[in-house]
Design a protein around this motif. Structure first.
Motif, PDB file in Angstrom:
ATOM      1  N   GLY A 120      -7.302  -4.977 -11.965  1.00 30.16           N
ATOM      2  CA  GLY A 120      -5.665  -4.779 -12.536  1.00 30.16           C
ATOM      3  C   GLY A 120      -5.774  -4.512 -10.361  1.00 30.16           C
ATOM      4  O   GLY A 120      -4.399  -3.783 -10.699  1.00 30.16           O
ATOM      5  N   ALA A 121      -6.417  -3.607 -10.637  1.00 34.18           N
ATOM      6  CA  ALA A 121      -6.503  -2.575  -9.419  1.00 34.18           C
ATOM      7  C   ALA A 121      -5.724  -3.506  -7.734  1.00 34.18           C
ATOM      8  O   ALA A 121      -5.365  -2.819  -6.753  1.00 34.18           O
ATOM      9  CB  ALA A 121      -7.856  -1.858  -8.616  1.00 34.18           C
ATOM     10  N   THR A 122      -6.275  -4.698  -7.563  1.00 29.74           N
ATOM     11  CA  THR A 122      -5.891  -5.438  -5.832  1.00 29.74           C
ATOM     12  C   THR A 122      -5.001  -5.614  -6.516  1.00 29.74           C
ATOM     13  O   THR A 122      -3.874  -5.370  -5.813  1.00 29.74           O
ATOM     14  CB  THR A 122      -6.422  -6.963  -6.077  1.00 29.74           C
ATOM     15  OG1 THR A 122      -8.457  -6.618  -6.118  1.00 29.74           O
ATOM     16  CG2 THR A 122      -6.618  -7.287  -4.337  1.00 29.74           C
ATOM     17  N   GLN A 123      -4.007  -5.955  -7.907  1.00 24.28           N
ATOM     18  CA  GLN A 123      -2.937  -6.586  -8.378  1.00 24.28           C
ATOM     19  C   GLN A 123      -1.515  -5.252  -7.744  1.00 24.28           C
ATOM     20  O   GLN A 123      -0.852  -5.596  -7.184  1.00 24.28           O
ATOM     21  CB  GLN A 123      -2.491  -7.156  -9.314  1.00 24.28           C
ATOM     22  CG  GLN A 123      -3.125  -8.637  -9.616  1.00 24.28           C
ATOM     23  CD  GLN A 123      -4.712  -8.131 -10.001  1.00 24.28           C
ATOM     24  OE1 GLN A 123      -5.367  -6.617  -9.580  1.00 24.28           O
ATOM     25  NE2 GLN A 123      -5.070  -9.225 -10.787  1.00 24.28           N
ATOM     26  N   ASP A 124      -2.402  -4.072  -8.369  1.00 21.07           N
ATOM     27  CA  ASP A 124      -1.480  -2.875  -8.122  1.00 21.07           C
ATOM     28  C   ASP A 124      -1.820  -2.720  -6.742  1.00 21.07           C
ATOM     29  O   ASP A 124      -0.570  -2.409  -6.451  1.00 21.07           O
ATOM     30  CB  ASP A 124      -2.520  -1.683  -8.533  1.00 21.07           C
ATOM     31  CG  ASP A 124      -1.164  -0.572  -8.793  1.00 21.07           C
ATOM     32  OD1 ASP A 124      -0.061  -0.848  -9.790  1.00 21.07           O
ATOM     33  OD2 ASP A 124      -1.841  -0.010  -9.030  1.00 21.07           O
ATOM     34  N   ARG A 125      -2.302  -2.391  -5.587  1.00 21.49           N
ATOM     35  CA  ARG A 125      -2.050  -2.487  -4.459  1.00 21.49           C
ATOM     36  C   ARG A 125      -1.202  -3.066  -3.301  1.00 21.49           C
ATOM     37  O   ARG A 125      -0.934  -2.947  -3.194  1.00 21.49           O
ATOM     38  CB  ARG A 125      -3.733  -2.575  -4.079  1.00 21.49           C
ATOM     39  CG  ARG A 125      -3.857  -2.324  -2.197  1.00 21.49           C
ATOM     40  CD  ARG A 125      -5.207  -3.086  -1.643  1.00 21.49           C
ATOM     41  NE  ARG A 125      -5.739  -1.878  -0.237  1.00 21.49           N
ATOM     42  CZ  ARG A 125      -5.710  -0.794   0.132  1.00 21.49           C
ATOM     43  NH1 ARG A 125      -5.523   0.046  -1.193  1.00 21.49           N
ATOM     44  NH2 ARG A 125      -6.214  -0.648   1.199  1.00 21.49           N
ATOM     45  N   TYR A 126      -0.983  -5.068  -4.135  1.00 21.33           N
ATOM     46  CA  TYR A 126      -0.495  -5.484  -3.007  1.00 21.33           C
ATOM     47  C   TYR A 126       1.087  -5.378  -3.848  1.00 21.33           C
ATOM     48  O   TYR A 126       1.929  -5.448  -3.045  1.00 21.33           O
ATOM     49  CB  TYR A 126      -1.163  -7.190  -3.631  1.00 21.33           C
ATOM     50  CG  TYR A 126      -1.956  -7.732  -2.329  1.00 21.33           C
ATOM     51  CD1 TYR A 126      -1.510  -8.392  -1.569  1.00 21.33           C
ATOM     52  CD2 TYR A 126      -3.204  -6.977  -2.887  1.00 21.33           C
ATOM     53  CE1 TYR A 126      -2.571  -8.662  -0.591  1.00 21.33           C
ATOM     54  CE2 TYR A 126      -4.338  -7.503  -1.904  1.00 21.33           C
ATOM     55  CZ  TYR A 126      -4.377  -8.031  -0.953  1.00 21.33           C
ATOM     56  OH  TYR A 126      -4.611  -8.819   0.416  1.00 21.33           O
ATOM     57  N   ARG A 127       1.647  -4.752  -4.760  1.00 24.81           N
ATOM     58  CA  ARG A 127       2.655  -4.790  -5.642  1.00 24.81           C
ATOM     59  C   ARG A 127       3.396  -3.174  -4.706  1.00 24.81           C
ATOM     60  O   ARG A 127       4.422  -3.434  -4.753  1.00 24.81           O
ATOM     61  CB  ARG A 127       2.711  -4.639  -7.368  1.00 24.81           C
ATOM     62  CG  ARG A 127       3.845  -4.381  -7.965  1.00 24.81           C
ATOM     63  CD  ARG A 127       3.205  -4.454  -8.851  1.00 24.81           C
ATOM     64  NE  ARG A 127       2.259  -5.565  -9.840  1.00 24.81           N
ATOM     65  CZ  ARG A 127       1.315  -5.092 -10.074  1.00 24.81           C
ATOM     66  NH1 ARG A 127       0.724  -3.828 -10.521  1.00 24.81           N
ATOM     67  NH2 ARG A 127       1.177  -6.276 -11.455  1.00 24.81           N
ATOM     68  N   ALA A 128       2.338  -2.203  -4.678  1.00 21.71           N
ATOM     69  CA  ALA A 128       2.563  -1.088  -4.040  1.00 21.71           C
ATOM     70  C   ALA A 128       3.017  -1.330  -2.501  1.00 21.71           C
ATOM     71  O   ALA A 128       3.772  -0.782  -1.973  1.00 21.71           O
ATOM     72  CB  ALA A 128       1.513  -0.016  -4.681  1.00 21.71           C
ATOM     73  N   VAL A 129       2.462  -2.407  -1.709  1.00 28.09           N
ATOM     74  CA  VAL A 129       2.636  -2.666  -0.680  1.00 28.09           C
ATOM     75  C   VAL A 129       4.129  -2.898  -0.596  1.00 28.09           C
ATOM     76  O   VAL A 129       4.709  -3.132   0.618  1.00 28.09           O
ATOM     77  CB  VAL A 129       1.384  -3.053  -0.014  1.00 28.09           C
ATOM     78  CG1 VAL A 129       1.866  -4.389   1.208  1.00 28.09           C
ATOM     79  CG2 VAL A 129       0.287  -2.594  -0.180  1.00 28.09           C
ATOM     80  N   TRP A 130       3.925  -4.355  -1.346  1.00 29.32           N
ATOM     81  CA  TRP A 130       5.289  -4.834  -1.091  1.00 29.32           C
ATOM     82  C   TRP A 130       6.256  -3.888  -1.610  1.00 29.32           C
ATOM     83  O   TRP A 130       7.512  -3.435  -0.876  1.00 29.32           O
ATOM     84  CB  TRP A 130       5.062  -5.988  -2.197  1.00 29.32           C
ATOM     85  CG  TRP A 130       6.987  -7.068  -2.576  1.00 29.32           C
ATOM     86  CD1 TRP A 130       7.677  -6.815  -3.333  1.00 29.32           C
ATOM     87  CD2 TRP A 130       7.523  -7.701  -0.949  1.00 29.32           C
ATOM     88  NE1 TRP A 130       8.522  -7.114  -3.133  1.00 29.32           N
ATOM     89  CE2 TRP A 130       8.246  -7.460  -2.001  1.00 29.32           C
ATOM     90  CE3 TRP A 130       6.943  -7.678   0.081  1.00 29.32           C
ATOM     91  CZ2 TRP A 130       9.434  -8.788  -1.063  1.00 29.32           C
ATOM     92  CZ3 TRP A 130       7.766  -8.638   0.934  1.00 29.32           C
ATOM     93  CH2 TRP A 130       8.922  -9.037  -0.141  1.00 29.32           C
ATOM     94  N   ASN A 131       5.870  -3.105  -2.967  1.00 27.32           N
ATOM     95  CA  ASN A 131       7.213  -1.969  -3.408  1.00 27.32           C
ATOM     96  C   ASN A 131       7.801  -0.991  -1.408  1.00 27.32           C
ATOM     97  O   ASN A 131       9.268  -0.877  -1.779  1.00 27.32           O
ATOM     98  CB  ASN A 131       6.823  -1.804  -4.126  1.00 27.32           C
ATOM     99  CG  ASN A 131       7.244  -2.394  -5.380  1.00 27.32           C
ATOM    100  OD1 ASN A 131       7.679  -3.334  -5.548  1.00 27.32           O
ATOM    101  ND2 ASN A 131       6.289  -1.949  -6.762  1.00 27.32           N
ATOM    102  N   ALA A 132       6.897  -0.689  -1.446  1.00 28.74           N
ATOM    103  CA  ALA A 132       7.017   0.186  -0.291  1.00 28.74           C
ATOM    104  C   ALA A 132       7.607  -0.260   1.360  1.00 28.74           C
ATOM    105  O   ALA A 132       8.442   0.469   1.763  1.00 28.74           O
ATOM    106  CB  ALA A 132       5.880   1.104   0.246  1.00 28.74           C
ATOM    107  N   ALA A 133       6.697  -1.734   1.414  1.00 30.71           N
ATOM    108  CA  ALA A 133       7.865  -1.550   3.287  1.00 30.71           C
ATOM    109  C   ALA A 133       8.735  -3.324   3.112  1.00 30.71           C
ATOM    110  O   ALA A 133       8.782  -3.637   4.222  1.00 30.71           O
ATOM    111  CB  ALA A 133       6.748  -2.306   3.688  1.00 30.71           C
ATOM    112  N   SER A 134       8.205  -4.513   1.763  1.00 31.11           N
ATOM    113  CA  SER A 134       9.238  -5.100   2.234  1.00 31.11           C
ATOM    114  C   SER A 134       9.084  -6.380   3.188  1.00 31.11           C
ATOM    115  O   SER A 134      10.095  -6.918   3.509  1.00 31.11           O
ATOM    116  CB  SER A 134      10.499  -4.953   1.362  1.00 31.11           C
ATOM    117  OG  SER A 134      10.987  -4.154   0.163  1.00 31.11           O
ATOM    118  N   LEU A 135       7.728  -6.105   3.537  1.00 33.70           N
ATOM    119  CA  LEU A 135       7.392  -7.447   4.642  1.00 33.70           C
ATOM    120  C   LEU A 135       6.365  -8.311   3.801  1.00 33.70           C
ATOM    121  O   LEU A 135       5.197  -7.904   3.665  1.00 33.70           O
ATOM    122  CB  LEU A 135       6.312  -6.335   5.455  1.00 33.70           C
ATOM    123  CG  LEU A 135       7.557  -5.213   6.393  1.00 33.70           C
ATOM    124  CD1 LEU A 135       6.214  -4.707   7.088  1.00 33.70           C
ATOM    125  CD2 LEU A 135       8.519  -6.595   7.470  1.00 33.70           C
TER     126      LEU A 135
END
Length: 308
Positions: A120-135
């Motif tokens: 779950g940690a990697t998925q959380d990392r990718y989710r946070a990056v997308w939510n922060a930058a939307s790139l």
């Protein structure tokens, strides 16, 4: 979300420094502008391994993106982001977006190289990056010999996440490449498969959509030639290009430590007249006596254009 097209060669660039170890922004801009002129180059990656990203401050990483975007506005910038904590990498991604990055290359936390990661940690990392930058996001699969590598079930899960459009495959395991690439394509035909496997370029180019690779920071023209020959299914032409590259590969990558490739590429770029110095920041060190001459002569023998 507009999906970038990296179906070509995307060099992970070095970061030029002056003699005092400060970022040489003049060389950076001219270097980026030169890469943009090469047909088949689809963009550049900043602040990644080849660019000594972990030796740059937050302000420097942001300024590198900002300066290139201002001076070479039509060049697609993939910003490498790799902060340890999930909040840290999310903020790093946000800063990259604010500076003008067009997409992101997400590194695993360095700690996972030794310790691995929890479910779950990697998925959380990718989710946070997308939510922060939307790139748009390229996921980076690390070598199979490390505990940071993502096995196929996780790769498929990440491909289904919002924002992920490409895989930079650096597993360096040809069994995994041959077995997993068709499965990924079957489930996610729109995902762009980008090789970064410097030692296995001839093998992986055939099934790749492109190459997102540090090696292209030095010889982008040859990398484009290799990819185009492979995509045309012209083995003889691809093999001829690869054979011309092999002595350069040895000079740059077959060294005591793979990390020395950045210094070697800088020496090559100085020989080509693209950057002014081969200065690196510690923990990278200058190479042995004679390395610059060896790299220059190897490039010359391969027909690479050099400064007079």
């Amino acid at each position: 979300m507009p999906v970038p097209d990296l179906r070509g060669v995307t060099p992970a660039i070095v970061t030029p420094f002056d003699e005092d170890g400060e970022v040489d922004y003049d060389s950076l801009v001219s270097y980026a502008a030169w890469l943009k002129t090469i047909p088949g180059v689809t963009g550049i990656v900043t602040n990644a391994h080849a660019g000594e990203g972990t030796s740059l401050s937050d302000d420097e990483r942001t300024q590198i993106i900002r300066v290139i975007k201002k001076e070479v506005p039509d060049l697609h910038i993939v910003a490498g982001v790799g902060g340890e904590g999930t909040r840290v990498v999310a903020r790093e991604s946000e800063r990259a977006a604010e500076a003008g990055a067009d997409s992101l290359l997400v590194f695993p936390p360095l700690a996972s190289l030794r310790f691995g990661y929890q479910d779950g940690a990697t998925q959380d990392r990718y989710r946070a990056v997308w939510n922060a930058a939307s790139l748009p996001i390229t996921l980076f699969n690390f070598p199979n010999v490390s505990l940071a590598t993502y096995q196929l079930p996780l790769l498929l899960e990440l491909c289904a996440m919002a924002g992920v459009f490409a895989i930079k495959d650096g597993a360096r395991d040809m069994i995994r490449w041959d077995v997993e690439t068709p499965i990924i394509r079957e489930h996610f035909p729109e995902i762009q498969m980008l090789t970064c496997q410097d030692e296995f370029l001839l093998h992986t180019m055939w099934e790749s959509d492109g190459a997102l690779v540090g090696y292209a920071a030095l010889i982008p023209e040859m990398m484009v030639e290799l990819l185009e020959n492979a995509k045309a299914h012209d083995y003889d032409a691809a093999k001829a290009t690869y054979d011309r590259m092999r002595p350069i590969t040895r000079a740059v990558y077959h060294r005591a430590s793979h990390i020395e490739s950045t210094t070697a590429m800088k020496l090559g770029l100085v020989a080509r007249g693209i950057i002014r110095t081969a200065t690196v920041r510690s923990p990278l060190m200058p190479l042995e006596a004679g390395a610059a001459e060896n790299i220059r002569s190897t490039l010359q023998a391969a027909g690479v254009s050099l400064a007079s």
